[in-house]
Scaffold this motif. Structure first.
Motif, PDB file in Angstrom:
ATOM      1  N   VAL A   1      -1.572   4.180  -1.512  1.00 48.76           N
ATOM      2  CA  VAL A   1      -2.662   4.039  -0.701  1.00 48.76           C
ATOM      3  C   VAL A   1      -2.431   4.612   0.760  1.00 48.76           C
ATOM      4  O   VAL A   1      -3.483   5.142   1.316  1.00 48.76           O
TER       5      VAL A   1
ATOM      6  N   ILE B   1      -0.355   5.645  -9.943  1.00 50.12           N
ATOM      7  CA  ILE B   1      -0.587   5.109 -11.464  1.00 50.12           C
ATOM      8  C   ILE B   1       0.131   5.752 -12.436  1.00 50.12           C
ATOM      9  O   ILE B   1       0.609   4.974 -13.205  1.00 50.12           O
TER      10      ILE B   1
ATOM     11  N   MET C   1      -1.688  -1.775  -7.989  1.00 48.94           N
ATOM     12  CA  MET C   1      -1.637  -2.795  -7.097  1.00 48.94           C
ATOM     13  C   MET C   1      -2.908  -3.410  -7.038  1.00 48.94           C
ATOM     14  O   MET C   1      -4.154  -2.725  -7.307  1.00 48.94           O
TER      15      MET C   1
ATOM     16  N   VAL D   1      -2.576   7.765  -4.972  1.00 50.70           N
ATOM     17  CA  VAL D   1      -3.045   6.595  -6.033  1.00 50.70           C
ATOM     18  C   VAL D   1      -2.730   7.145  -7.340  1.00 50.70           C
ATOM     19  O   VAL D   1      -1.932   6.550  -8.029  1.00 50.70           O
ATOM     20  N   PRO D   2      -3.241   8.391  -7.703  1.00 50.21           N
ATOM     21  CA  PRO D   2      -3.158   8.963  -8.970  1.00 50.21           C
ATOM     22  C   PRO D   2      -1.777   8.638  -9.444  1.00 50.21           C
ATOM     23  O   PRO D   2      -1.239   8.552 -10.409  1.00 50.21           O
TER      24      PRO D   2
ATOM     25  N   ALA E   1      -9.995   2.479 -14.658  1.00 50.45           N
ATOM     26  CA  ALA E   1      -8.762   3.389 -14.264  1.00 50.45           C
ATOM     27  C   ALA E   1      -8.303   3.943 -15.626  1.00 50.45           C
ATOM     28  O   ALA E   1      -7.933   5.117 -15.671  1.00 50.45           O
TER      29      ALA E   1
ATOM     30  N   VAL F   1     -14.144  -5.886  -1.531  1.00 51.90           N
ATOM     31  CA  VAL F   1     -14.505  -4.363  -0.889  1.00 51.90           C
ATOM     32  C   VAL F   1     -13.566  -3.293  -1.733  1.00 51.90           C
ATOM     33  O   VAL F   1     -14.027  -2.263  -1.882  1.00 51.90           O
ATOM     34  N   GLU F   2     -12.456  -3.514  -2.107  1.00 44.83           N
ATOM     35  CA  GLU F   2     -11.437  -2.765  -2.644  1.00 44.83           C
ATOM     36  C   GLU F   2     -11.289  -3.082  -4.057  1.00 44.83           C
ATOM     37  O   GLU F   2     -10.741  -1.922  -4.640  1.00 44.83           O
ATOM     38  N   GLY F   3     -11.866  -4.013  -4.843  1.00 44.86           N
ATOM     39  CA  GLY F   3     -11.383  -4.200  -6.114  1.00 44.86           C
ATOM     40  C   GLY F   3     -12.603  -3.650  -6.829  1.00 44.86           C
ATOM     41  O   GLY F   3     -12.744  -2.814  -7.710  1.00 44.86           O
TER      42      GLY F   3
ATOM     43  N   LYS G   1       0.953  -1.243   0.030  1.00 44.03           N
ATOM     44  CA  LYS G   1      -0.007  -0.050   0.047  1.00 44.03           C
ATOM     45  C   LYS G   1       0.906   1.508  -0.030  1.00 44.03           C
ATOM     46  O   LYS G   1       0.582   2.261  -0.419  1.00 44.03           O
TER      47      LYS G   1
END
Lengths: 525, 322
Positions: free
Chosen positions: A318, A342, A348, A338-339, A371, A355-357, A313
């Motif tokens: 994150v 990326i 990641m 995060v941006p 994305a 929940v996160e995906g 993370k």
């Protein structure tokens, strides 16, 4: 110095006999025996899903066992709800203190049984004196008039302990008590724990930290997949063995290879694409250094709570860092965004796909392009043609089984959802792919496909970091393994060292001598 | 409606539920119209329909913005307050002409939306709490600006917005139709629309995918309040008077009902624009039917409550069947 608390001959103060607990057909506890004696400190260990929390909840009356008995000092008993367990002297200290933050320390300690004066009002003077006396016994120095929340978390926990003990506690269950404590606070906690033990109180200590377990506890019960796999004195169980017991890997068994679909292991001599240095965040990770070359698969090993996911993370933006830096091809990546990560090419695959995906109500197409959407659009308007170009390629390449790209993603199987997630990131043309448990909770076929895909992607020059709680996946998939321990750098295994035996030893921290003797009461202070 | 074709792969009862979920609002409208065709004299007169459409416009425009906010798993209670502010501002600046005053009113609305959005996205206040405070503050500010007074609006330009027409179609209806198409386009064909639904579907996943979640939320609340400001202009124009004390009172309830009845789930992640239009129309037709049969207005409100319960119940069935 010989011990005075040889408790093996005493009757267990709290015992579970052949306790079984099922949830909707899944057996969480399978005929588990567990016993703790007065003055004994028992470590309860196990990886994710081993059944530790279920067992604690059975012992404290939160759950009723489907089968088996609870015994209190040898007499059969039943905790219909948590209050029953508390009345019987079983107290639980959670990692998050569950007291009343705005009340004073003394009020918290005497909550519900405040000393009264002659006309029935609370006798504050006596309450303060009594509270101070109580805390003094444990060497805790604090102004008992201060509201609890103004104190450090460690002190709060100590107050919770003092409260528990002052209410006739005979068994204290501590669930990851040190996870948010400073080193100094940990020391105070340990000394209090030793004092309690000397008073004949039984301690059940749940922690993932090996060092703590060996320092505080004398015996251990190891759970795996809802069963007890080992009960014994910690002095007789070396660390490596404890780890193998938890993971279910035998230390000396000759390892068959080919348990996974990984082909070659990918190493590389190219200069590193990602350099992470001194990644640190309070209570989570401390001074993690990682370098990854293009085309290399680096495993990130460690037990539960070792900081594996946190390290990923941190690199993926994150998690905000207190210290440390991440660079891609020599260029610094802004931390905590995060941006930015990326854009730099770091993506990641999160651990919790549900929940996160995935975005459950959106279609497979929308999930894959999520994305990459701005890049596939023109002037803010989406272009179906641009999207389909990407979606078609990845659905074919990753063999995503869906009736059409328009199918809602939550209707797919776990394996196909995971492939959708991977497609989302490959559509961004990343340089570094961070995989957190990429094959957890997906069926065998999909698992092999995902493993083969990792191989293939590394072959194409992608740098990959692999986190997995499955030992064979890490060993067979990685060219190099960095082992984390308690949030810090442990051993690094390279080339021929990447074997199960080496990994197990590294997980246990066996670089140090076999530290086995727990500290005895009275020692060191 | 870009829902694609229906596939009846569910068992019979599930299939019936699925039809109800997707087309319930249209079926209800059809039943209601059929009833009126037989039992309500003059319901099908052109004039009556014109009246109905003109009356529904403010609720419809507010509901469009509300649908966007609900799509992000939020709610906006401050829309009535924004309409009141619009009403209060119009008489002060109408001297500058219609276009400048409309732009100003929309900017005021956008500002309220910015405050709402900042509270929700940046501070992390729950949408219902954030917009509740603006609901009260908005109307309070409006009354302060207007000195608590009702003012008549006589500017011919603004009166034309409320009462004029183009080849028999009222201007306000034309504006509403344009806005419906605009929002439908935004939702179904733009990056922003897709990202909005992703944020509503799973904020965490959207964040981890690098989406500008805060910006998306901000913009959504700004859009919602701006649309409410437009509704305030049209409402004021139709009345020919600035009535900040009552304009848009309880409109948030009608708008939320329209959105939910139209099939947009309160749990976020989906926005049904045409469904929202149908939901607003259904509410309008119900109250018109009741009025034409001399049923007291109180019953109309009770009916609205029953409908929203029914709609939420049917939607709950949808999540349960998954």
């Amino acid at each position: 110095m010989t011990t005075t608390t040889s408790s093996a001959d005493q009757l267990p103060v709290l015992e579970a006999r052949a306790v079984t607990k099922r949830f909707a057909g899944v057996t969480a506890l399978d005929s588990v025996d567990f016993a703790v004696r007065p003055g004994e400190s028992m470590a309860l260990m196990g990886e994710n899903g081993a059944g530790k929390s279920t067992l604690i909840k059975v012992l404290t009356g939160v759950y009723q066992p489907d089968d088996g008995d609870l015994l209190l000092s040898g007499a059969s008993t039943r905790f219909a709800w948590p209050l029953d367990a508390q009345k019987a002297g079983v107290s639980t200290i959670y990692q998050e203190v569950n007291l009343i933050p705005l009340m004073s320390v003394a009020q918290n300690i005497f909550l519900g049984r405040e000393p009264r004066n002659r006309i029935g009002l609370i006798d504050f003077r006596r309450m303060y004196t009594d509270a101070r006396t109580l805390l003094d016994t444990y060497g805790i120095e604090v102004d008992v008039r201060r509201p609890l929340r103004s104190l450090a978390l460690g002190i709060q926990q100590m107050v919770a302990l003092a409260r528990a003990v002052s209410i006739n506690a005979r068994v204290v269950i501590m669930d990851e008590p040190t996870s948010s404590l400073e080193a100094r606070e940990v020391e105070t906690l340990f000394s209090v724990v030793r004092l309690l033990r000397d008073q004949g109180i039984a301690i059940v200590y749940v922690s993932h930290r090996m060092d703590e377990i060996y320092r505080v506890c004398e015996s251990v019960t190891v759970l795996r997949d809802g069963r007890v796999v080992q009960v014994g004195s910690l002095a007789e169980i070396p660390r490596v063995e404890l780890v193998s017991l938890m993971l279910g890997r035998s230390v000396d068994r000759v390892q068959r290879s080919g348990a996974t679909a990984f082909g070659a292991t990918h190493s590389s001599d190219a200069p590193p694409v990602l350099v992470a240095a001194d990644l640190s965040r309070k209570h989570q990770i401390d001074g993690i250094d990682i370098q990854i070359r293009p085309g290399e698969v680096v495993g990130l090993g460690g037990l539960l709570g070792s900081g594996r996911s946190e390290t990923l993370k941190a690199m993926a933006g994150v998690m905000q860092l207190d210290r440390g830096s991440v660079t891609i091809d020599g260029k610094a990546v802004r931390s905590g965004s995060v941006p930015a990560a990326i854009r730099a090419g770091i993506v990641m695959l999160p651990e919790d796909r549900k929940v996160e995906g995935i975005v459950p109500n959106l279609s497979v197409r929308d999930n894959i392009v999520l994305a990459a959407l701005p890049r596939l659009s023109r002037g803010g308007f989406t272009s179906r043609r641009n999207q389909d170009a990407v979606v078609d390629v990845f659905m074919k390449r990753l063999h995503i089984k869906a009736s059409s790209p328009d199918q809602v993603v939550s209707e797919l199987s776990g394996g196909n959802q995971q492939k959708v997630m991977i497609a989302r990131w490959l559509a961004m043309n990343p340089k570094v792919l961070l995989l957190d448990e990429p094959t957890r909770g997906i069926d065998v076929g999909a698992k092999a496909e995902v493993q083969a895909l990792i191989d293939e992607l590394a072959g194409e020059g992608l740098a990959i970091v692999l986190v997995s709680s499955e030992v064979e996946e890490v060993v067979e998939g990685s060219a190099r393994v960095i082992v984390l321990r308690d949030g810090s750098m442990g051993t690094e295994l390279d080339g021929a060292e990447v074997t199960e035996q080496h990994l197990l030893a590294a997980l246990a921290g066996a670089a140090e001598p076999m530290n086995s003797a727990p500290e005895r009461p009275g020692e060191g202070r | 409606m870009t829902q694609g074709t229906l596939t009846f792969s569910l068992p019979r009862r599930g299939a019936a539920l699925a039809v109800l979920q997707r087309y319930g609002v249209y079926i209800a409208i059809a039943v209601l119209l059929l009833y009126n065709l037989f039992f309500t004299p003059n319901f099908f007169a052109l004039d009556n329909f014109r009246t109905q459409f003109v009356q529904v416009v403010p609720v419809l425009i507010v509901a469009l913005g509300m649908a966007l906010v609900i799509g992000t798993e939020g709610i906006d209670l401050s829309v009535g307050g924004v309409m009141a502010l619009a009403a209060a501002v119009i008489p002060l600046y109408i001297g500058y002409g219609l276009i400048p005053v409309v732009i100003l009113v929309i900017l005021v609305g956008a500002f309220i939306g910015l405050v709402n959005g900042s509270l929700v996205a940046l501070v992390g206040v729950q949408p219902i709490v954030a917009t509740l405070s603006l609901m009260v503050a908005g109307r309070g500010l409006a009354l302060l600006i207007a000195n608590g007074q009702l003012k008549s609006v006589t500017d011919p330009g603004i009166l034309a917005v409320g009462r004029g027409d183009l080849a028999g179609v009222p201007f306000s209806v034309i504006i509403a139709v344009i806005l419906v198409f605009g929002v439908a386009l935004l939702v179904n064909r733009t990056t922003f629309g897709k990202q909005l639904m992703a944020v509503g579907g799973s904020r965490r996943a959207a964040e981890l995918s690098g989406l500008p979640v805060k910006r998306i939320l901000l913009l959504t609340y700004v859009l919602c309040s701006s649309l409410a400001a437009v509704a305030g202009v049209i409402g004021t124009a139709r009345l020919g008077a600035s009535v900040p004390s009552t304009l848009g009172n309880l409109i948030e309830l009608s708008a939320i009902t329209a959105v939910v009845v139209g099939g947009t789930p309160l749990t976020g992640g989906q926005v049904r624009v045409i469904g929202t239009v149908a939901g607003a129309l259904l509410l309008q037709f119900i109250s018109a039917t009741l009025i034409k049969h001399n049923v007291p207005d109180a019953y109309s409100q009770i009916t609205q409550a029953v409908i929203i319960l029914l709609a939420v119940y049917i939607q709950r069935g949808r999540t349960a069947t998954k």
